[in-house]
Design an enzyme around this catalytic site. Structure first.
Site, PDB file in Angstrom:
ATOM      1  N   THR A  91       7.789  -3.899   2.375  1.00  0.00           N
ATOM      2  CA  THR A  91       6.418  -3.569   2.811  1.00  0.00           C
ATOM      3  C   THR A  91       5.598  -4.859   2.713  1.00  0.00           C
ATOM      4  OG1 THR A  91       5.784  -2.725   0.628  1.00  0.00           O
ATOM      5  CG2 THR A  91       6.607  -1.128   2.231  1.00  0.00           C
ATOM      6  N   ASN A  92       4.628  -4.915   1.825  1.00  0.00           N
ATOM      7  CA  ASN A  92       3.802  -6.127   1.733  1.00  0.00           C
ATOM      8  C   ASN A  92       3.709  -6.642   0.299  1.00  0.00           C
ATOM      9  OD1 ASN A  92       2.409  -4.273   4.026  1.00  0.00           O
ATOM     10  ND2 ASN A  92       2.470  -6.410   4.623  1.00  0.00           N
ATOM     11  N   CYS A 101       2.393  -3.056   6.582  1.00  0.00           N
ATOM     12  CA  CYS A 101       3.593  -3.009   7.421  1.00  0.00           C
ATOM     13  C   CYS A 101       4.770  -2.488   6.603  1.00  0.00           C
ATOM     14  CB  CYS A 101       3.940  -4.394   7.938  1.00  0.00           C
ATOM     15  SG  CYS A 101       2.634  -5.171   8.896  1.00  0.00           S
ATOM     16  N   THR A 102       5.714  -1.922   7.296  1.00  0.00           N
ATOM     17  CA  THR A 102       6.977  -1.535   6.670  1.00  0.00           C
ATOM     18  C   THR A 102       8.103  -1.936   7.623  1.00  0.00           C
ATOM     19  OG1 THR A 102       5.916   0.376   5.642  1.00  0.00           O
ATOM     20  CG2 THR A 102       8.320   0.376   5.700  1.00  0.00           C
ATOM     21  N   ARG A 139       3.689   2.131  -0.314  1.00  0.00           N
ATOM     22  CA  ARG A 139       4.467   2.731   0.788  1.00  0.00           C
ATOM     23  C   ARG A 139       5.950   2.550   0.552  1.00  0.00           C
ATOM     24  NH1 ARG A 139       3.033  -1.065   4.058  1.00  0.00           N
ATOM     25  NH2 ARG A 139       1.561  -1.865   2.557  1.00  0.00           N
TER      26      ARG A 139
END
Lengths: 256, 118
Positions: free
Chosen positions: A180-181, A1-2, A194
């Site tokens: 992000t994660n 995810c972002t 990312r």
């Protein structure tokens, strides 16, 4: 995810996210897709939660899932949740719950309660920081104030039982904060970075470009956009605007 | 491309085609919890089922073909539901009724985040 919370030069706050899910859950070698990601897309819906005929908040859900991963409380705050992978992960909380130790909150239910009951950014921040949970998470929270010390955007890094860190927009970049994660104070896994590309695209866009369109473009840039990306959600807190687009990443595209 | 991946910043992705829009629903919080989601999920049962089957297949794979966890979800899910806070437990019961899926499966779908943070 972002997830990204950003403000334009006029002080309008936007909150946008890519939801990526399905890593390792069945790679289709014929179509170069993740099975779960493909199965999630038809379930994506916008839900307008109402009381007395009035919107309380709006969210992006998977049909059948009643918790909250992406939501906006018009004029007040916006919230997204990104997965945080940790040794002390959700399966431990799950086992504890099964064995009768039920002091923690389910992540999706906690965020739902926050959206229903919190009256603003600060109250939501306290709730998301203090409640014991069953799984670690990143909560990305946007408010409705953008000036100086009262600038409202933050990333709350959560362990199951306590808050690890609260990172405010002011100390992040000033005009945006991006998650992000990975813990923001650590480098991301080089196979799954990312964050750096997203920062580059935000830098290219500049604060002058912050808008629904600009953030959608950043989130549509590979590798921020990847084979796991299910949808992009775009929110503007002052107008209560929420729009959602299913995302696809045609080849050549990286798997995560 | 070999990782780390370099970005390709696009400036022409908006607006996407209309076909990528998602449907909207109103959920009325004044209704009894068991009725709130009926109109949202009544036609989504087969799609949710496909997703759950994929989850179960994955779980079975990582536990070397064992069906023990999948059986546990199916059998103990309804009891598990009684441990969850209201109104969420009733909302999930309503979703199970509307889709024709097992309550255990709907409970599992709603805790997949906790499960997959492993």
């Amino acid at each position: 995810c972002t997830s990204i919370v950003a403000q334009d030069p006029k002080g309008t706050l936007y909150h946008a996210r890519n939801l990526d899910f399905g890593l390792f859950l069945g790679w289709d070698i014929k179509n170069n897709t993740w099975a779960v990601t493909e199965l999630l897309r038809p379930l994506v819906i916008i839900v307008d939660f109402q009381k007395g005929g009035q919107t309380v908040f709006k969210s992006v859900n998977f049909a059948g899932y009643i918790g909250i991963l992406t939501a906006i409380k018009p004029k007040l705050f916006t919230l997204t949740m990104n997965e945080r992978f940790n040794k002390d992960g959700g399966y431990i909380g799950l086992m504890e719950w099964i064995l009768g130790e039920r002091t923690g909150q389910w992540m999706g239910f906690l965020t739902r309660q926050v959206m229903e009951s919190a009256s603003g950014f600060l109250e939501a921040k306290v709730m998301l920081s203090n409640e014991e949970m069953l799984a670690p998470a990143y909560f990305i929270l946007g408010g409705n104030k953008t000036s100086g010390l009262y600038q409202q955007g933050c990333v709350i890094t959560r362990a199951r039982e306590f808050v690890v860190d609260v990172w405010d927009m002011e100390s992040a970049n000033g005009w945006y904060i991006l998650e992000t994660n990975y813990d923001h104070w650590s480098a991301p896994l080089f196979l799954d970075d990312r964050r750096t590309p997203a920062h580059h695209c935000m830098g290219n866009m500049t604060q002058q470009g912050v808008s629904i369109k600009g953030l959608h473009n950043v989130l549509s840039s590979r590798p921020v956009l990847n084979k796991l990306t299910t949808y992009t959600a775009l929110m503007q807190v002052d107008s209560g605007h929420l729009e959602v687009w299913l995302q696809y990443c045609p080849d050549p595209c990286i798997p995560w | 491309q070999i990782p780390p991946f370099t970005e390709e910043c696009v400036d022409n992705a908006y607006p996407p085609p209309e076909s990528r829009k998602v449907p909207s629903y109103v959920v009325n919080l004044d209704l009894p919890a068991a009725q709130r989601w009926t109109h949202v999920v009544k036609n989504k049962g087969p799609e949710i089922k496909k997703l759950l089957d994929e989850f179960k297949s994955f779980i079975s794979d990582i536990f070397n073909g064992s069906q023990a966890i999948v059986n546990f979800i199916d059998k103990e899910g309804p009891a598990f539901d009684e441990t969850l806070p209201q109104p969420f437990a009733d909302e999930m019961r309503g979703i199970a009724n509307a889709t024709g899926l097992k309550l255990g499966e709907i409970v599992f779908f709603n805790i997949f985040y906790e499960f997959f943070t492993v």
